[in-house]
Write a protein that holds these residues in place. Sequence first.
Motif, short mmCIF file in Angstrom:
data_model
loop_
_atom_site.label_atom_id
_atom_site.label_comp_id
_atom_site.label_asym_id
_atom_site.label_seq_id
_atom_site.Cartn_x
_atom_site.Cartn_y
_atom_site.Cartn_z
N VAL A 124 0.83 -1.20 0.00
CA VAL A 124 0.00 0.00 0.00
C VAL A 124 0.86 1.25 0.00
O VAL A 124 0.72 2.13 -0.84
CB VAL A 124 -0.95 0.02 1.22
CG1 VAL A 124 -1.80 1.28 1.21
CG2 VAL A 124 -1.83 -1.22 1.22
N TRP A 127 -1.44 7.03 0.61
CA TRP A 127 -2.47 6.03 0.33
C TRP A 127 -3.87 6.56 0.68
O TRP A 127 -4.88 6.09 0.13
CB TRP A 127 -2.21 4.74 1.13
CG TRP A 127 -2.25 4.94 2.62
CD1 TRP A 127 -1.21 5.23 3.44
CD2 TRP A 127 -3.41 4.88 3.46
NE1 TRP A 127 -1.63 5.37 4.74
CE2 TRP A 127 -2.98 5.15 4.78
CE3 TRP A 127 -4.76 4.61 3.24
CZ2 TRP A 127 -3.85 5.17 5.86
CZ3 TRP A 127 -5.63 4.64 4.32
CH2 TRP A 127 -5.18 4.91 5.62
N ARG A 184 -4.77 4.70 -5.76
CA ARG A 184 -5.31 3.35 -5.96
C ARG A 184 -4.47 2.27 -5.29
O ARG A 184 -4.69 1.07 -5.54
CB ARG A 184 -5.41 3.06 -7.46
CG ARG A 184 -6.42 3.90 -8.21
CD ARG A 184 -6.46 3.52 -9.68
NE ARG A 184 -6.72 2.11 -9.87
CZ ARG A 184 -6.61 1.47 -11.04
NH1 ARG A 184 -6.23 2.15 -12.11
NH2 ARG A 184 -6.85 0.18 -11.13
N TRP A 209 -4.49 0.92 -2.55
CA TRP A 209 -5.25 -0.07 -1.78
C TRP A 209 -5.68 -1.24 -2.65
O TRP A 209 -6.05 -2.30 -2.15
CB TRP A 209 -6.48 0.58 -1.14
CG TRP A 209 -7.45 1.15 -2.13
CD1 TRP A 209 -7.39 2.39 -2.71
CD2 TRP A 209 -8.61 0.52 -2.67
NE1 TRP A 209 -8.44 2.57 -3.58
CE2 TRP A 209 -9.20 1.43 -3.59
CE3 TRP A 209 -9.21 -0.73 -2.49
CZ2 TRP A 209 -10.36 1.13 -4.29
CZ3 TRP A 209 -10.37 -1.02 -3.19
CH2 TRP A 209 -10.93 -0.11 -4.08
N GLN A 210 -5.61 -1.07 -3.98
CA GLN A 210 -5.98 -2.14 -4.91
C GLN A 210 -4.78 -3.04 -5.27
O GLN A 210 -4.88 -3.83 -6.20
CB GLN A 210 -6.55 -1.53 -6.20
CG GLN A 210 -7.87 -0.80 -6.00
CD GLN A 210 -8.34 -0.14 -7.29
OE1 GLN A 210 -7.66 0.72 -7.84
NE2 GLN A 210 -9.50 -0.54 -7.78
N TYR A 211 -3.69 -2.91 -4.52
CA TYR A 211 -2.48 -3.67 -4.84
C TYR A 211 -2.73 -5.18 -4.86
O TYR A 211 -1.96 -5.93 -5.46
CB TYR A 211 -1.37 -3.34 -3.83
CG TYR A 211 -1.55 -4.01 -2.48
CD1 TYR A 211 -0.76 -5.10 -2.11
CD2 TYR A 211 -2.49 -3.55 -1.56
CE1 TYR A 211 -0.92 -5.72 -0.88
CE2 TYR A 211 -2.66 -4.16 -0.34
CZ TYR A 211 -1.87 -5.25 0.00
OH TYR A 211 -2.02 -5.85 1.23
N LYS A 212 -3.80 -5.65 -4.24
CA LYS A 212 -4.12 -7.09 -4.20
C LYS A 212 -4.82 -7.57 -5.47
O LYS A 212 -5.04 -8.76 -5.63
CB LYS A 212 -5.02 -7.39 -2.99
CG LYS A 212 -4.51 -6.86 -1.66
CD LYS A 212 -5.43 -7.16 -0.51
CE LYS A 212 -6.84 -6.61 -0.71
NZ LYS A 212 -6.88 -5.14 -0.90
N ASP A 213 -5.19 -6.62 -6.34
CA ASP A 213 -5.99 -6.96 -7.51
C ASP A 213 -5.11 -7.05 -8.76
O ASP A 213 -4.31 -6.15 -9.03
CB ASP A 213 -7.07 -5.91 -7.75
CG ASP A 213 -8.02 -5.78 -6.58
OD1 ASP A 213 -8.16 -6.76 -5.83
OD2 ASP A 213 -8.60 -4.69 -6.40
N GLU A 252 -5.97 -6.52 -11.74
CA GLU A 252 -6.26 -5.41 -12.65
C GLU A 252 -5.39 -4.19 -12.36
O GLU A 252 -5.02 -3.45 -13.27
CB GLU A 252 -7.74 -5.02 -12.55
CG GLU A 252 -8.71 -6.07 -13.06
CD GLU A 252 -8.95 -7.19 -12.04
OE1 GLU A 252 -9.61 -8.19 -12.41
OE2 GLU A 252 -8.48 -7.06 -10.88
N TYR A 253 -5.08 -3.97 -11.08
CA TYR A 253 -4.19 -2.85 -10.72
C TYR A 253 -2.87 -2.97 -11.47
O TYR A 253 -2.36 -2.00 -12.04
CB TYR A 253 -3.97 -2.86 -9.21
CG TYR A 253 -2.94 -1.85 -8.72
CD1 TYR A 253 -3.34 -0.61 -8.25
CD2 TYR A 253 -1.57 -2.15 -8.70
CE1 TYR A 253 -2.42 0.32 -7.79
CE2 TYR A 253 -0.65 -1.24 -8.24
CZ TYR A 253 -1.07 0.00 -7.79
OH TYR A 253 -0.15 0.91 -7.35
N TRP A 254 -2.33 -4.18 -11.49
CA TRP A 254 -1.01 -4.40 -12.07
C TRP A 254 -1.05 -4.50 -13.58
O TRP A 254 -0.16 -3.99 -14.28
CB TRP A 254 -0.37 -5.64 -11.45
CG TRP A 254 -0.17 -5.46 -9.97
CD1 TRP A 254 -0.93 -5.93 -8.96
CD2 TRP A 254 0.85 -4.66 -9.36
NE1 TRP A 254 -0.46 -5.50 -7.74
CE2 TRP A 254 0.64 -4.72 -7.96
CE3 TRP A 254 1.92 -3.91 -9.85
CZ2 TRP A 254 1.46 -4.05 -7.05
CZ3 TRP A 254 2.74 -3.24 -8.95
CH2 TRP A 254 2.51 -3.32 -7.57
#
Length: 467
Positions: free
Chosen positions: A15, A23, A29, A31-35, A37-39
């Motif tokens: 984060v 953050w 964004r 907080w979307q590091y687990k997704d 789509e973020y990457w």
Amino acid sequence: MSREIRLNAFEMNCVGHQSPGLWAHPRDRAWQYKDLEYWTELAKLLERGRFDGIFIADVIGIYDVLNGNGEAAIRQSTQVPVNDPLALITPMALVTEHLGFGLTASLSFEHPYPFARRLSTLDHLTKGRIGWNIVTSYLDSGARNLGQKALSDHDARYDYADEYLEVLYKLFEGSWEDGAVLRDRERRIFSDPSKIHEIRHHGKHFQVPGIHLCEPSPQRTPVLYQAGASNRGKQFAAEHAECVFVAAPSKTILKKTVADIRRRVAEAGRDPRKVLIFNLQTVILGETDAAAQAKWRDYKQYTSYEGALALISGWTGIDFGQYRPDQVLKHIHTNAIQSAVEAFSSADPSKQWTVQELADWVGIGGFGPLIVGSPQTVADELQSWVEETDVDGFNLAYAVTHETFVDVVELLVPELQKRGVYKTEYAPGTLREKLFGDGPRLPASHPGAAYRDLGRLHGPLAAAALA
């Protein structure tokens, strides 16, 4: 003609990376590091901007030096929680064709034999776009959680690293000869045992007798990155690294650092122009200087003093929680603090740095310098850094993600391209070929190339070639 400027995006699977507190910005964004789509969206954005690569940082452990515990880092999400960076690369590679991937992995916590397989696998899956950032780690908390009392002595970790690299070179470069893989359907022979060799490594730290488990990948050895700033770290980089990551806060310090690294590379018998040096940098862009300054003031509202101190304390090993915000750094008598003061005072020797001012500096972008302005202003400044320091490019940290990188791609990159100092198309081939314009493998002058004759030294796995 001005030199080409190279850019990497500096990211981390967490984060809060280099800008503690940001953050919480409503447009961030992270907080979307687990997704996924973020990457994948980030990878496509960076490739559109012709970035050389995404440089993915990592730590094993938490920043627990401030106040003697990890509470501040946990409260401010200062590089915790943090997920494994390796899993990000395959999905990002799937949606891109050219973008390189610099993976940070600590050799202090990874045995070289299975790690070699992971790197070769990634190099295969990305068609040769993998780099490895070689780190020896700096957080005792990570060592303790792996059953060690603490990290070993700093220079001893680099002695360990030398042998670690020797094992990897033997596996990558020497175990499988060119032509070992036959894929002969008629004779039903996939690989030729006479061209595959046990490495028979028996060293102080590692015993690795067997063959590499993977057939040769496009680059064999991934592009080698290194980020050590100490005397021993720079010597290690001079011998092994193809790209060096530094974090100099001023042109004066950076110029000295770049010259020192290039001198050491030449003394190691390698071409100093074939080692690319990237400085940590953060840019905040707007259509105009006034718009960029307004964006910077907006970002500043979210910086975290506590989070910045957690980072600084972890990086230096000094608990800054024991000092008042207005305390002048030069009056704090420790070797670590003195080196930091010397680095930061180089741009303005008359300035008295306080703990608060150091935290303000680190609050957006970490130890690296921050440039705020229009595309023209930022381009002018980046060109001056290249021309005055001999640096090759920049690892760009974000303030707000993905916004920082969107601004770079849409505002800064076109300005740099217009000036003829930034590529308009990628070069073909592997990451090594794109970066250096040579072949996909380590050059003959690199120490890893010396391990390509294992067959001659040890003999083949099979006594005779296949009939």
